[in-house]
Design a protein around this motif. Structure first.
Motif: not given
Length: 248
Positions: A4-8, A11-15, A57-66, A94-100
């Motif tokens: 499987l492929l995890y997509l980060g 922007p905070e790569l440690d997170a 697909i992981g989460g993100s501080p991005y927002n679609v509504t930005d 595919a399994f999208f989460t949060c921002f996704g």
């Protein structure tokens, strides 16, 4: 052997590194069966759909509504749309989460607004009748706890999707589009310890009162959250089995 492929998309790569570890544990796969691509620094590989049995697909501080989006965010959203479109066509899982989930909702023609935010907490999630019949969500039972932290949400289940779970604060917590595309507003992968540690990266970004950091973190650590990881585990089993059976 299929992987499987995890997509980060943080922007905070440690997170993102910690998030990928949470996904691997929840999926129940060995380290070499969950590859990683950080879309904030790297484009989706051209051969990704041929190489991988499925995507998480992981989460993100991005927002679609930005209102203002960087070139990086625009590129990330375009790559996520490619994955969602392929899953809708049955070409991958595919399994999208949060921002996704916002990216998928918009792709399907639904509306995403800032009317349904949730602060960092363990929230009560209720499955729908359709969710009870879903192979991933049905075993979770009618009510379970999941971690939430988001500033936007889908107004309603988008056209063509099946609502699987929701709650009063955010009516669209999870849905399925077609047979192979899942999206959740909540975070399915972290343990209480994982989620509490993630808070450190986002202490001043509006997901909780920074002055109440320790109080919120203690509440997170005291919560009992187990079903979301099992949902993700069932997704991983299904994606790998589908690939082994020649599903794409």
């Amino acid at each position: 052997m299929a992987s499987l492929l995890y997509l980060g998309v943080r922007p905070e790569l440690d997170a993102a590194t910690a998030e990928r570890a949470s996904f691997r544990i929840a999926l129940g796969v060995d380290d070499d069966r969950l590859d990683r691509v950080d879309l904030t620094t790297t484009r989706l590989p051209e051969d990704a759909f041929e190489r991988y049995a499925g995507f998480v697909i992981g989460g993100s501080p991005y927002n679609v509504t930005d209102v203002r989006k960087s070139e990086t965010q625009q590129r990330v959203e375009a790559d996520l749309e490619r994955i969602a479109a392929r899953a809708l066509d049955g070409g991958t899982t595919a399994f999208f989460t949060c921002f996704g989930i916002g990216v998928v909702t918009r792709l399907l023609g639904g509306a995403v607004t800032t009317d349904h935010p949730e602060e960092a907490a363990a929230a009560e999630i209720r499955t729908t009748a359709e969710g009870a019949d879903d192979p991933l969500f049905g075993p979770a039972g009618p009510v379970f706890q999941a971690f939430t932290a988001h500033k936007e949400g889908s107004v309603a289940v988008p056209p063509g999707a099946v609502l699987l779970a929701g709650n009063e604060a955010c009516p669209v917590q999870a849905y399925r589009a077609g047979a192979d595309l899942y999206a959740t507003q909540f975070h399915p992968e972290p343990s209480p310890r994982d989620f509490a540690d993630r808070m450190v990266f986002y202490r001043t970004t509006g997901y909780f009162d920074p002055e109440a950091f320790h109080t919120v973190q203690e509440a997170i650590l005291a919560s009992v959250v187990s079903e979301p990881a099992r949902i993700l585990h069932r997704f991983g089993e299904r994606a790998l089995a589908r690939h082994s059976a020649g599903g794409r």
